[in-house]
Design an enzyme around this catalytic site. Sequence first.
Site, short mmCIF file in Angstrom:
data_model
loop_
_atom_site.label_atom_id
_atom_site.label_comp_id
_atom_site.label_asym_id
_atom_site.label_seq_id
_atom_site.Cartn_x
_atom_site.Cartn_y
_atom_site.Cartn_z
N ASP A 38 0.83 -1.21 0.00
CA ASP A 38 0.00 0.00 0.00
C ASP A 38 0.86 1.25 0.00
O ASP A 38 0.55 2.24 -0.66
CB ASP A 38 -0.89 0.03 1.25
CG ASP A 38 -2.15 -0.79 1.06
OD1 ASP A 38 -2.44 -1.16 -0.09
OD2 ASP A 38 -2.84 -1.06 2.06
N LEU A 84 -11.86 1.89 -3.88
CA LEU A 84 -11.77 3.23 -3.30
C LEU A 84 -10.34 3.72 -3.29
O LEU A 84 -9.40 2.94 -3.21
CB LEU A 84 -12.29 3.19 -1.85
CG LEU A 84 -13.74 2.76 -1.67
CD1 LEU A 84 -14.08 2.69 -0.19
CD2 LEU A 84 -14.67 3.71 -2.40
N GLU A 114 -17.85 4.32 8.10
CA GLU A 114 -18.09 2.91 8.43
C GLU A 114 -16.76 2.21 8.66
O GLU A 114 -15.75 2.60 8.08
CB GLU A 114 -18.82 2.22 7.26
CG GLU A 114 -20.20 2.78 6.98
CD GLU A 114 -20.78 2.27 5.66
OE1 GLU A 114 -20.77 1.05 5.43
OE2 GLU A 114 -21.20 3.11 4.85
N LYS A 116 -13.89 -0.26 8.07
CA LYS A 116 -13.42 -0.98 6.89
C LYS A 116 -12.88 -2.33 7.36
O LYS A 116 -11.89 -2.40 8.09
CB LYS A 116 -12.32 -0.18 6.18
CG LYS A 116 -11.91 -0.80 4.87
CD LYS A 116 -10.98 0.11 4.09
CE LYS A 116 -10.64 -0.49 2.74
NZ LYS A 116 -10.11 -1.85 2.83
N ASP A 118 -11.26 -6.02 7.09
CA ASP A 118 -10.27 -6.73 6.29
C ASP A 118 -10.84 -8.09 5.92
O ASP A 118 -10.58 -9.09 6.57
CB ASP A 118 -8.98 -6.88 7.11
CG ASP A 118 -7.84 -7.41 6.26
OD1 ASP A 118 -7.90 -7.25 5.03
OD2 ASP A 118 -6.91 -7.98 6.83
N TYR A 223 -23.20 -3.66 3.05
CA TYR A 223 -23.16 -2.22 3.31
C TYR A 223 -23.55 -1.35 2.12
O TYR A 223 -23.57 -0.14 2.22
CB TYR A 223 -21.78 -1.79 3.81
CG TYR A 223 -20.62 -2.37 3.03
CD1 TYR A 223 -20.33 -1.93 1.74
CD2 TYR A 223 -19.83 -3.38 3.59
CE1 TYR A 223 -19.28 -2.47 1.03
CE2 TYR A 223 -18.77 -3.93 2.87
CZ TYR A 223 -18.50 -3.47 1.60
OH TYR A 223 -17.48 -4.01 0.89
N LYS A 287 -18.09 8.02 3.27
CA LYS A 287 -18.94 8.24 2.11
C LYS A 287 -19.73 9.53 2.30
O LYS A 287 -20.21 9.80 3.40
CB LYS A 287 -19.95 7.09 1.94
CG LYS A 287 -19.32 5.77 1.56
CD LYS A 287 -20.35 4.65 1.64
CE LYS A 287 -19.68 3.30 1.35
NZ LYS A 287 -20.50 2.17 1.82
N LYS A 311 -7.24 4.69 5.78
CA LYS A 311 -6.57 3.53 6.37
C LYS A 311 -5.97 3.84 7.73
O LYS A 311 -5.51 4.95 7.99
CB LYS A 311 -5.45 3.05 5.43
CG LYS A 311 -5.95 2.55 4.09
CD LYS A 311 -6.38 1.10 4.20
CE LYS A 311 -6.36 0.41 2.86
NZ LYS A 311 -5.39 -0.64 2.75
N CYS A 405 35.80 4.20 17.42
CA CYS A 405 34.53 4.57 18.02
C CYS A 405 34.17 6.00 17.59
O CYS A 405 34.98 6.91 17.75
CB CYS A 405 34.63 4.49 19.54
SG CYS A 405 33.23 5.21 20.39
N CYS A 408 34.36 8.36 20.96
CA CYS A 408 35.61 8.70 21.66
C CYS A 408 36.86 8.45 20.83
O CYS A 408 37.96 8.80 21.24
CB CYS A 408 35.71 7.92 22.97
SG CYS A 408 35.99 6.17 22.71
N CYS A 428 34.22 5.70 27.57
CA CYS A 428 33.52 6.38 26.49
C CYS A 428 32.22 7.00 27.01
O CYS A 428 31.47 6.35 27.73
CB CYS A 428 33.22 5.36 25.40
SG CYS A 428 32.46 6.04 23.95
ZN LIG Z 1 34.09 5.00 22.47
#
Ligand SMILES: [Zn+2]
Length: 672
Positions: A38, A84, A114, A116, A118, A223, A287, A311, A405, A408, A428
Amino acid sequence: MNKPEIASRIEKLKKLINHHRYQYHVLNKLEISEAALDSLKHELFVLEQENPELITPDSPTQRVAGKVLPKFEKVPHEVPQWSLNDIFHASELADFDARMKKMLGVDSLDYVAEQKIDGLHIVLTYKKGLFVMGATRGDGSVGENVTENLKTIESIPLKLEREVDVIVEGEVWMSSHVLGELNVERQKNNEPLFANPRNAAAGAIRQLDSSVARSRKLDCFVYDLSRADFPIPETQEAELKLLGELGFKVNTHFKKCDNADEILAFWKHWSVHKKDVPFWLDGVVVKVNRRDYQEQLGYTGKGPRWSVAFKFPAEETTTIVENIEISVGRLGTLTPLAVLNPVSVAGTTVTHATLHNEDRIRELDIRIGDSVIIRKAGDIIPEVVSVLYDLRKGDEKPFHMPKNCPICGSVTLRKERESATYCTNSACYAQEKEKIGHFVVGFDIVGLGPGIIERLMDAKLVNRPTDIFFLKKDELLGLEGFGEKSVEKLLKNIEASKKIRISKFLFALGIRHIGEESALLLSKNLFKEKMYSVLDWYVAVKKISLEELKNIHGIGEISGESFFDYFQSETVSQLFEDLNRAGVEFMGDASQIKGSKLEGKTFVLTGTLPNLSREEAKRKIEELGGHVSGSVSKNTDYVVAGEEAGSKLEKAKELGVKILGEGEFKKLITNQ
Ligand SMILES: [Zn+2]
């Protein structure tokens, strides 16, 4: 993107969507989730709306879904079956509302919202009040004749209350409960499980043997009245009422809304409470209420202009990885994070997703610039599920874990047998902050959240975990956001935390591979006294041999070595001097619980108990020698479940763990 790039993106999206559409709608196979598909469709739709000259007749946005499978008799629909347009955001609802009003030239407009469902869309034809044919949507103009299967659904009337000719539309659905039972059965028979009730319902309706459909306990809501030999009611609201009068099952959860705000409120309500109904909901159908307005607004090539499917927030969506960054955690672990083009998932804006570790990056072959599917479920950190390789342009950049890193600059290290990369510098900053946070959690100090820890670190009041115990009232009062009362409360909590169980202390240290469970095992097996002074304990722990550790049932080689190495390291002696100076005392886990009925019992608390706070329950259990764990396993003795208990309760049922309500729990702790 410039024009040629947009055109190229559109072409690639169309190809990819078409592939997945075929898999899903024709072959009933789900390669990517419907939500992710979707999301791709929506991107294509938006790009095409912005660049209408790029719309081609073969675009997936220009057709309704599904090809007819060859099994059933094909039947042309007398009334074309539209689909839709989907919308996802409140702003799109506002746009829709504004567009409707503008086209009609009105200032206010009412709608019907209304649920929806699934499920599987179906078309029912009645002649003189008798059910003569039921068909699937198919490709919108030709469906499949599934009359016999639909007749097995008790909620579809075979004869109406009036002898009329009508064609109606509805949704066949399976309850979540039936889906669960069906999947248990399929698992036993080694059959593939259904991902959602829609697939299960569609599977049942497409069975040539109608006894299968009957066994699946399907249900059906109607519906829409699409054709009748009498005047169709003037509003959608009246139409729903009439459908009920004719004998159809109509979903009662709909609402006439006087404006877009009311639609939004209805949508919000059901997006939160979707589990309160037995069927799966994936949104709200909106609607225009008045039929004369509907006729005035008419149809586009795809569907009615006067209706949209709003949705619910998807838990999966697609976006682009703009960069890959590194965060350093408590154990010095370097975790790669994808920096995303911000996108809304499950109701929140997501900007980062975890990539876990180097192996995961390699496995996915994820590169900077890639289009990806991300998932966000509940409170879990969003993660990248897969990469859409077909959308690559060729200039995406591969990522490598840094040799230093990023916080550090120290050298990083990846150990054999482990997938994680570490920063080798134990001081660190980021590492230190996480470590302090973990220490505070282990010591159960209330009122010291991550934000406050950061402020204390920035003010240089806390540089290492034990500094917490030496905080002074006037120092704290000098900080922004600290008042007299809050400071006193915090200091009181810190003072109270100084008497700590050894298991909790071991956990608080954050030793690699020593979690709550192993900390408790170690404590019970190695420290039998009731109380220890910090320094006595430190002397004792250093004398424990590696052999001794490995012989403890439940402590593996890796945890044993990690524990041993930690206490052999000279740098920890400072920690114990600090703890001693602070007046910390250790309580044994083994001696306190002798003779108690809860000795050695492991509890998991989940949900909200009516009269007992979680902290109180935890304290009670621990006082009586029990242990509270965060997750349910086969070693769990009891799960205490309150209101809105979630996955932990499910897990307990699955494993056959004894489940206690508040009453039973109270009985257990008072009968000591
Ligand atoms: Zn570090």
